[in-house]
Design a protein around this motif. Structure first.
Motif, PDB file in Angstrom:
ATOM      1  N   ASP A  81       0.815  -1.217   0.000  1.00  0.00           N
ATOM      2  CA  ASP A  81       0.000   0.000   0.000  1.00  0.00           C
ATOM      3  C   ASP A  81       0.846   1.264   0.000  1.00  0.00           C
ATOM      4  O   ASP A  81       0.322   2.360   0.091  1.00  0.00           O
ATOM      5  CB  ASP A  81      -0.961   0.012   1.191  1.00  0.00           C
ATOM      6  N   GLY A  82       2.151   1.099  -0.083  1.00  0.00           N
ATOM      7  CA  GLY A  82       3.017   2.266  -0.130  1.00  0.00           C
ATOM      8  C   GLY A  82       3.488   2.721   1.231  1.00  0.00           C
ATOM      9  O   GLY A  82       4.363   3.565   1.338  1.00  0.00           O
ATOM     10  N   GLU A  97       7.081   1.719   1.858  1.00  0.00           N
ATOM     11  CA  GLU A  97       7.948   2.476   0.945  1.00  0.00           C
ATOM     12  C   GLU A  97       8.166   3.883   1.485  1.00  0.00           C
ATOM     13  O   GLU A  97       9.262   4.420   1.429  1.00  0.00           O
ATOM     14  CB  GLU A  97       7.332   2.521  -0.457  1.00  0.00           C
ATOM     15  N   LEU A 124       7.594   7.574  -3.679  1.00  0.00           N
ATOM     16  CA  LEU A 124       6.250   6.991  -3.698  1.00  0.00           C
ATOM     17  C   LEU A 124       5.728   6.834  -5.119  1.00  0.00           C
ATOM     18  O   LEU A 124       5.077   5.849  -5.449  1.00  0.00           O
ATOM     19  CB  LEU A 124       5.289   7.863  -2.897  1.00  0.00           C
ATOM     20  N   SER A 125       6.012   7.817  -5.978  1.00  0.00           N
ATOM     21  CA  SER A 125       5.473   7.702  -7.337  1.00  0.00           C
ATOM     22  C   SER A 125       6.201   6.589  -8.086  1.00  0.00           C
ATOM     23  O   SER A 125       5.604   5.892  -8.898  1.00  0.00           O
ATOM     24  CB  SER A 125       5.543   9.035  -8.071  1.00  0.00           C
ATOM     25  N   HIS A 168       7.167   3.881  -6.673  1.00  0.00           N
ATOM     26  CA  HIS A 168       6.498   2.686  -6.176  1.00  0.00           C
ATOM     27  C   HIS A 168       5.154   2.490  -6.873  1.00  0.00           C
ATOM     28  O   HIS A 168       4.798   1.399  -7.280  1.00  0.00           O
ATOM     29  CB  HIS A 168       6.283   2.806  -4.666  1.00  0.00           C
ATOM     30  N   GLN A 169       4.428   3.622  -7.024  1.00  0.00           N
ATOM     31  CA  GLN A 169       3.098   3.503  -7.618  1.00  0.00           C
ATOM     32  C   GLN A 169       3.157   3.125  -9.093  1.00  0.00           C
ATOM     33  O   GLN A 169       2.348   2.337  -9.560  1.00  0.00           O
ATOM     34  CB  GLN A 169       2.320   4.802  -7.426  1.00  0.00           C
ATOM     35  N   SER A 170       4.144   3.675  -9.818  1.00  0.00           N
ATOM     36  CA  SER A 170       4.216   3.308 -11.229  1.00  0.00           C
ATOM     37  C   SER A 170       4.627   1.844 -11.367  1.00  0.00           C
ATOM     38  O   SER A 170       4.174   1.144 -12.266  1.00  0.00           O
ATOM     39  CB  SER A 170       5.165   4.241 -11.986  1.00  0.00           C
ATOM     40  N   ALA A 179       3.707  -0.427  -9.267  1.00  0.00           N
ATOM     41  CA  ALA A 179       2.475  -1.148  -8.963  1.00  0.00           C
ATOM     42  C   ALA A 179       1.528  -1.145 -10.158  1.00  0.00           C
ATOM     43  O   ALA A 179       0.850  -2.122 -10.437  1.00  0.00           O
ATOM     44  CB  ALA A 179       1.797  -0.524  -7.742  1.00  0.00           C
ATOM     45  N   HIS A 180       1.522   0.002 -10.881  1.00  0.00           N
ATOM     46  CA  HIS A 180       0.648   0.090 -12.052  1.00  0.00           C
ATOM     47  C   HIS A 180       1.034  -0.915 -13.122  1.00  0.00           C
ATOM     48  O   HIS A 180       0.177  -1.508 -13.758  1.00  0.00           O
ATOM     49  CB  HIS A 180       0.713   1.505 -12.651  1.00  0.00           C
ATOM     50  N   ILE A 229      -4.357  -1.292  -7.834  1.00  0.00           N
ATOM     51  CA  ILE A 229      -4.221   0.107  -7.415  1.00  0.00           C
ATOM     52  C   ILE A 229      -5.096   0.981  -8.313  1.00  0.00           C
ATOM     53  O   ILE A 229      -5.212   0.731  -9.495  1.00  0.00           O
ATOM     54  CB  ILE A 229      -2.742   0.555  -7.475  1.00  0.00           C
TER      55      ILE A 229
END
Lengths: 175, 209
Positions: free
Chosen positions: A101-102, A105, A160-161, A163-165, A167-168, A175
């Motif tokens: 969930d970040g 991270e 964080l971004s 990590h999110q990319s 995850a994408h 997500i």
């Protein structure tokens, strides 16, 4: 605050209840979650000792952050004497956040910031101190403190971004 | 003080939200640790706890000399703590351990198995004639009552009936120092810090035991 109320100091219990969470957040940001508890304890015990001498009407939160700042530095120094740096710190985050969930991270990214940036972010964003006061704690100018805070936040955002990319692009699509 | 916060403040605070994981249980255990450390380092001037009782929640507070205050809910516990901060010291924490004996003895009292208290008391909140009156009150035996006039006489000032009333009304240690056993000469209850209903309940409890 109404006039006349500033004369009397509140019971220390009320101070702990009101400021305990903020001070713990600050210690966590500066030291990481696991050392924060000891710094919090040192801070409030020292504050309790000094409390009767605090001028009535003083800004209690700023006073506590100043004490926490010193206690955290003690821990940073003790930590650098004690611990050997490792590339991959042991994984101990199981109780904190849900994997993926970040949260981990972010916590990880905070501990990787240079000390000054962690302090600037903690004192300005978590304790709400204006950068003038942050500079008084860290030394240097308000502008330097502001830059340290902004740089810290920028690094956190990009961690964080990233990590999110990641995850994408993963196949989970959750997500 | 005007806070000069950055325009992105709220957003960054929410970014940092993971730092709040498990914050409340952490604070609870840190508070308990602080209370213990403070006790060990003699930095805690007043320890207090709140206990349930048949006459409502009771605040119990102790200095290192002994129990200094017992307060009914009616007195407003927050105000009582503030008064203690002003009169004794603001180094006050909720720290139950120092009040273990007092809590146990009060439990036994309300169960009807204890007729007198064996606790060290700190009378620093009262002085002069009032203190004199309070020191006399434990001599009124469990289960009986005395009139304000009788107490005034026993305290050596038969004309000070009204002052006895004041001493009872400002008793910092109700229940333990039994001001509830002092009633009006006509047999009616008279006032009580914890409310007349509480006074009635206490006298009923003691009469039944």
């Amino acid at each position: 605050m109404k006039p006349g109320q500033m004369v009397n100091k509140r019971p220390f219990e009320a101070v702990v209840r009101e400021e305990g969470a903020t001070v713990l957040r600050v210690c966590r940001a500066v030291l990481g979650v696991h050392d924060a508890d000891d710094a919090w304890s040192d801070t409030f015990l020292a504050a309790l000792q000094a409390y009767p001498a605090l001028p009535a009407g003083a800004n209690v939160e700023a006073w506590l952050v100043t004490i926490a700042h010193r206690k955290c530095i003690d821990h940073v120094r003790a930590g650098t004497r004690r611990a050997l740096p490792v590339d991959h710190p042991p994984e101990q985050h199981s109780s904190l956040g849900i994997p993926g969930d970040g949260h981990e991270e972010l916590l990880d990214a905070v501990t990787r910031l240079p000390l000054k940036q962690r302090q600037a972010v903690a004192y300005h964003y978590l304790a709400g101190l204006p950068y003038n006061d942050v500079a008084a704690l860290l030394g240097g100018t308000a502008e330097a403190a502001r830059r340290a805070g902004a740089d810290g936040v920028k690094t956190l955002r990009s961690a964080l971004s990233a990590h999110q990319s990641l995850a994408h692009t993963s196949s989970k699509g959750d997500i | 003080m005007t806070l000069e916060l950055s325009p992105d403040h709220a957003e960054v605070v929410s970014l940092l939200h993971p730092l709040d994981a498990g914050l409340e249980p952490a604070i609870a255990s840190l508070h308990a640790r602080l209370a213990r450390d403070a006790q060990l380092t003699h930095t805690l001037d007043i320890a207090y706890r709140v206990v349930d009782s048949p006459v409502g929640k009771l605040l119990l507070a102790a200095t290192d000399r002994g129990i200094v205050r017992v307060a009914f809910e009616l007195e407003d516990h927050d105000s009582v703590l503030q008064l203690l901060a002003n009169a004794v010291s603001p180094r006050i924490l909720q720290a139950p351990a120092r009040l273990d004996d007092a809590a146990r003895e009060l439990d036994e009292y309300f169960e009807g198995t204890r007729t007198e208290f064996d606790l060290t008391l700190d009378f620093r909140l009262c002085r002069g004639f009032r203190l004199n009156v309070l020191r006399h009150l434990p001599r009124i035996p469990y289960g009986s009552t005395a009139s304000y006039a009788q107490v005034a006489q026993a305290a050596g000032s038969p004309n000070a009936v009204r002052a006895v009333g004041t001493a009872c009304a400002t008793n910092p240690l109700p229940l333990i120092v039994p001001c509830h056993r002092v009633v009006k000469s006509d047999g009616s209850f008279g006032g009580y810090l914890g409310g007349s209903e509480a006074k009635r309940a206490l006298l009923r409890l003691e009469a039944a035991a």
